[in-house]
Design a protein around this motif. Structure first.
Motif, short mmCIF file in Angstrom:
data_model
loop_
_atom_site.label_atom_id
_atom_site.label_comp_id
_atom_site.label_asym_id
_atom_site.label_seq_id
_atom_site.Cartn_x
_atom_site.Cartn_y
_atom_site.Cartn_z
N UNK A 1 4.13 -18.62 -6.02
CA UNK A 1 2.75 -19.43 -6.02
C UNK A 1 2.00 -18.39 -4.88
N UNK A 2 2.55 -18.19 -3.83
CA UNK A 2 1.95 -17.44 -2.64
C UNK A 2 1.50 -15.97 -3.20
N UNK A 3 2.20 -15.49 -3.82
CA UNK A 3 1.88 -14.02 -4.34
C UNK A 3 0.84 -14.25 -5.31
N UNK A 4 0.74 -15.26 -6.13
CA UNK A 4 -0.39 -15.45 -7.08
C UNK A 4 -1.83 -15.87 -6.41
N UNK A 5 -1.49 -16.53 -5.24
CA UNK A 5 -2.96 -16.98 -4.40
C UNK A 5 -3.36 -15.95 -3.51
N UNK B 1 3.14 -5.86 -0.96
CA UNK B 1 4.58 -5.51 -0.50
C UNK B 1 5.59 -6.57 -0.82
N UNK B 2 6.81 -5.96 -1.20
CA UNK B 2 7.99 -6.47 -1.62
C UNK B 2 9.03 -6.06 -0.52
N UNK C 1 -2.72 -6.62 -8.74
CA UNK C 1 -2.16 -5.83 -7.33
C UNK C 1 -1.19 -5.01 -7.84
N UNK C 2 -0.96 -3.71 -7.36
CA UNK C 2 -0.13 -2.90 -7.59
C UNK C 2 1.17 -3.24 -6.30
N UNK D 1 11.74 -4.40 -10.41
CA UNK D 1 10.66 -5.10 -9.98
C UNK D 1 9.44 -4.26 -10.72
N UNK D 2 9.40 -3.35 -11.18
CA UNK D 2 8.28 -2.61 -11.86
C UNK D 2 7.30 -2.30 -10.64
N UNK D 3 7.93 -1.46 -9.67
CA UNK D 3 7.19 -1.18 -8.40
C UNK D 3 6.41 0.18 -8.79
N UNK D 4 5.18 0.09 -8.32
CA UNK D 4 4.12 0.99 -8.56
C UNK D 4 4.24 2.25 -7.39
N UNK D 5 4.54 1.73 -6.20
CA UNK D 5 4.55 2.64 -5.03
C UNK D 5 5.91 2.40 -4.14
#
Length: 195
Positions: A5-9, A19-20, A41-42, A62-66
């Motif tokens: 939820x925090x990611x979505x918000x 960032x993860x 967001x990337x 996780x399908x990371x972009x960077x």
């Protein structure tokens, strides 16, 4: 970020990258895949001295972009990582205390896609403290950089005043949290409006 939820918000605020953190010793360590990962967001995977096979596995999972490297990774490590993940841009964190540290960042020019200038500390990862942002004027490299290190909710006006041609963005973390890995949406929203 690790709470769905925090990611979505946070994503709904229009941030560009999220960032993860995959450093097991971090209080923000992502140990299990969140039910929601950013779609607009990337996704940036943050690693500290991880095996290249681990970075590759998390990038795929996780399908990371960077990929952001926040440890002692050198140019040889980055070259090996690039041969494994040729399409994934690399951000290399550089610890900064003074203009000499900015000059030493030149070793990554043409090696990393982005630099992340963070406050020098004795521990891996961020310290939550600022360095003297005036030393940014001494950066003459060609690699774009992100500014990190102690940026807080009241710094929007100060950051607006930085006009370096290679400044690519700002890394916001601990001062925008209610607890590790949980962002305060109101603080972020107000900061972004000011910025």
């Amino acid at each position: 970020m690790r709470d769905a939820q925090n990611i979505s918000d946070v994503e709904s605020l229009g941030v560009d990258w999220m960032g993860l953190i995959f450093a097991p010793r971090s209080p923000r360590f992502v140990s299990t895949k969140p039910a929601y990962l950013p779609e607009k967001a990337r996704r940036v995977g943050v690693f500290v001295d991880a095996d290249i096979s681990t970075v590759a596995q998390r990038t795929s999972e996780y399908g990371l972009h960077l990929v952001q490297l926040h440890g002692h990774e050198d140019c040889n490590y980055i070259a090996a990582l690039r041969s494994t993940l040729p399409a994934t841009p690399v951000i290399k964190a550089v610890s900064i205390a003074d203009a000499d540290d900015i000059a030493n960042a030149a070793v990554y020019d043409g090696v990393a896609d982005y630099l992340l200038f963070d406050t020098k500390s004795n521990v891996a990862g961020g310290s939550g403290r600022k360095f003297d942002w005036n030393v940014l004027d001494s950066y003459k490299g060609d690699t774009p950089f992100l500014l990190s290190g102690g940026i807080g909710p009241d710094d929007g006006a100060l950051l607006r005043a930085i006009s370096h041609p290679r400044l690519a963005g700002f890394d916001l973390n601990s001062r925008f949290e209610t607890e590790p890995a949980m962002k305060d949406i109101n603080k972020l929203k107000n900061f972004l409006n000011t910025l």
